[in-house]
Scaffold this active site. Structure first.
Site, PDB file in Angstrom:
ATOM      1  N   MET A  79      75.803  74.740   7.741  1.00 11.31           N
ATOM      2  CA  MET A  79      76.894  75.107   8.643  1.00 11.31           C
ATOM      3  C   MET A  79      76.768  76.576   9.040  1.00 11.31           C
ATOM      4  O   MET A  79      76.571  77.447   8.189  1.00 11.31           O
ATOM      5  CB  MET A  79      78.253  74.900   7.952  1.00 11.31           C
ATOM      6  N   HIS A 119      76.630  63.796  17.640  1.00 10.53           N
ATOM      7  CA  HIS A 119      77.268  64.342  16.439  1.00 10.53           C
ATOM      8  C   HIS A 119      78.755  63.996  16.451  1.00 10.53           C
ATOM      9  O   HIS A 119      79.473  64.342  17.385  1.00 10.53           O
ATOM     10  CB  HIS A 119      77.063  65.852  16.426  1.00 10.53           C
ATOM     11  N   ASP A 139      75.023  73.792  12.723  1.00 11.40           N
ATOM     12  CA  ASP A 139      76.255  73.292  13.355  1.00 11.40           C
ATOM     13  C   ASP A 139      77.294  74.402  13.377  1.00 11.40           C
ATOM     14  O   ASP A 139      77.719  74.880  12.327  1.00 11.40           O
ATOM     15  CB  ASP A 139      76.756  72.091  12.535  1.00 11.40           C
ATOM     16  N   GLY A 140      77.673  74.787  14.591  1.00  6.59           N
ATOM     17  CA  GLY A 140      78.727  75.783  14.759  1.00  6.59           C
ATOM     18  C   GLY A 140      78.264  76.976  15.562  1.00  6.59           C
ATOM     19  O   GLY A 140      77.335  77.673  15.172  1.00  6.59           O
ATOM     20  N   GLY A 141      78.863  77.148  16.728  1.00  6.47           N
ATOM     21  CA  GLY A 141      78.555  78.321  17.550  1.00  6.47           C
ATOM     22  C   GLY A 141      77.170  78.310  18.170  1.00  6.47           C
ATOM     23  O   GLY A 141      76.639  79.362  18.535  1.00  6.47           O
ATOM     24  N   SER A 146      78.114  67.584  19.959  1.00 10.76           N
ATOM     25  CA  SER A 146      79.281  67.227  19.156  1.00 10.76           C
ATOM     26  C   SER A 146      80.426  66.829  20.066  1.00 10.76           C
ATOM     27  O   SER A 146      80.925  67.644  20.846  1.00 10.76           O
ATOM     28  CB  SER A 146      79.717  68.409  18.287  1.00 10.76           C
ATOM     29  N   ASP A 182      82.196  64.406  14.400  1.00  4.70           N
ATOM     30  CA  ASP A 182      82.870  65.180  13.352  1.00  4.70           C
ATOM     31  C   ASP A 182      84.088  64.431  12.849  1.00  4.70           C
ATOM     32  O   ASP A 182      85.034  64.193  13.597  1.00  4.70           O
ATOM     33  CB  ASP A 182      83.302  66.539  13.918  1.00  4.70           C
ATOM     34  N   MET A 238      87.148  64.603  10.273  1.00 10.73           N
ATOM     35  CA  MET A 238      87.927  65.542   9.456  1.00 10.73           C
ATOM     36  C   MET A 238      89.186  64.858   8.948  1.00 10.73           C
ATOM     37  O   MET A 238      89.840  64.129   9.699  1.00 10.73           O
ATOM     38  CB  MET A 238      88.333  66.750  10.305  1.00 10.73           C
ATOM     39  N   HIS A 244      79.138  63.483  10.702  1.00 12.17           N
ATOM     40  CA  HIS A 244      79.375  64.622   9.811  1.00 12.17           C
ATOM     41  C   HIS A 244      80.734  64.443   9.146  1.00 12.17           C
ATOM     42  O   HIS A 244      81.770  64.642   9.778  1.00 12.17           O
ATOM     43  CB  HIS A 244      79.327  65.910  10.676  1.00 12.17           C
ATOM     44  N   GLY A 265      85.681  72.802  10.328  1.00 15.28           N
ATOM     45  CA  GLY A 265      87.086  72.504  10.629  1.00 15.28           C
ATOM     46  C   GLY A 265      87.444  72.612  12.099  1.00 15.28           C
ATOM     47  O   GLY A 265      88.318  71.905  12.568  1.00 15.28           O
ATOM     48  N   PHE A 266      86.755  73.495  12.807  1.00 12.58           N
ATOM     49  CA  PHE A 266      87.123  73.705  14.207  1.00 12.58           C
ATOM     50  C   PHE A 266      85.896  73.978  15.069  1.00 12.58           C
ATOM     51  O   PHE A 266      84.947  74.613  14.611  1.00 12.58           O
ATOM     52  CB  PHE A 266      88.087  74.906  14.333  1.00 12.58           C
ATOM     53  N   GLY A 267      85.966  73.519  16.312  1.00 12.05           N
ATOM     54  CA  GLY A 267      84.926  73.862  17.272  1.00 12.05           C
ATOM     55  C   GLY A 267      85.229  75.231  17.874  1.00 12.05           C
ATOM     56  O   GLY A 267      86.295  75.810  17.609  1.00 12.05           O
ATOM     57  N   GLY A 268      84.293  75.738  18.640  1.00 12.80           N
ATOM     58  CA  GLY A 268      84.540  76.965  19.383  1.00 12.80           C
ATOM     59  C   GLY A 268      84.510  78.256  18.591  1.00 12.80           C
ATOM     60  O   GLY A 268      84.972  79.293  19.073  1.00 12.80           O
ATOM     61  N   GLY A 276      78.812  71.696  20.493  1.00 11.94           N
ATOM     62  CA  GLY A 276      80.036  71.105  21.016  1.00 11.94           C
ATOM     63  C   GLY A 276      80.461  71.814  22.282  1.00 11.94           C
ATOM     64  O   GLY A 276      80.198  71.354  23.403  1.00 11.94           O
ATOM     65  N   MET A 307      83.548  65.565   7.080  1.00 10.22           N
ATOM     66  CA  MET A 307      84.232  66.713   6.460  1.00 10.22           C
ATOM     67  C   MET A 307      85.468  66.140   5.780  1.00 10.22           C
ATOM     68  O   MET A 307      86.598  66.333   6.232  1.00 10.22           O
ATOM     69  CB  MET A 307      84.589  67.744   7.531  1.00 10.22           C
TER      70      MET A 307
END
Ligand code: DX5
Ligand code: ZN
Length: 222
Positions: A137, A33, A171-173, A8, A35, A37, A66, A142-145, A193, A68
């Protein structure tokens, strides 16, 4: 299903997107990927159509976009024209899901639907025969990390049982450890990401993610 890694670019250096994409290409990333938003569907604003269009000219790896955003049906065509290969929209958005999937397919692109951590899979079941991929998800969009939510794994297990031949993306973490948990549950496409772009060696990290996911999948098949 083939294991695919989709870095990402949300976590990449926006001042050097070309070299960041080259790293992904060199690392053997299967998808990129992106993102998108809108500050409305999610409380953050990232990148949009002109950036996708510019990046398409310098990168051969397929774009996994993606969305959002609210009203993805309205914007599907613009993203298709900009160079999206997979267009993924949220089932929680306000567009009619059947119309949106049909529109994406009519544009000659692959359609995917994303669900937030608290959304169950029921709403996507009637769409499965038209989808190339479902994105589960593993953080609130909304946010990376953010930290990986293991509580979403039962949805993947359930989905894998009813849809053996569809890509299931998480997707995420996602990092070298959580990729194993998601692979065990049945996911085969892994967005990462921070794990990729904040690492000392992004190329190596893509390889590790792929290897860990593949090893875990093999174990579940034994
Ligand atoms: C979050 C985005 C993700 C994000 C993942 O809303 O959809 O794609 O970039 O970032 P990491 O891998 O850092 O959790
Ligand atoms: Zn994403």
């Amino acid at each position: 299903m083939d294991i695919k890694i989709s870095p990402s670019i949300l976590a990449s250096d926006y001042a050097n997107l070309q070299s960041e994409l080259e790293k992904c290409e060199k690392a053997g990333a299967d998808l990129i990927h992106i993102d998108v938003m809108d500050g409305h569907f999610v409380p953050n604003i990232s990148i949009g159509i002109p950036v996708v269009e510019a990046l398409k000219k310098i990168c051969k790896v397929p774009f996994d976009v993606h969305l959002m955003i609210s009203d993805p049906l309205k914007y599907a065509e613009a993203f298709a024209n900009a160079g999206a290969d997979i267009i993924c929209f949220h089932i929680e958005s306000d567009s009619d899901p059947v119309k949106t999937v049909d529109k994406i397919l009519a544009l000659g692109k692959k359609a995917a639907v994303a669900i937030k951590p608290d959304t169950d899979i029921d709403g996507i079941i009637p769409l499965l025969n038209k989808l190339s991929m479902v994105l589960v998800m593993t953080v609130e969009p909304g946010f990376g990390g953010q930290s990986f939510m293991e509580s979403t794994m039962p949805k993947i297990e359930k989905l894998r049982k009813i849809a053996e031949h569809i890509d299931i993306e998480v997707d995420g973490g996602i990092n070298a450890e959580t990729v194993k948990i998601a692979s065990r549950a049945g996911a085969n496409v892994f967005v990462a990401g921070s794990a990729v772009f904040k690492s000392d060696d992004p190329c190596k990290t893509v390889g590790i993610l792929k290897e860990n996911a593949a090893n875990e999948k093999e174990k579940t098949l034994l």
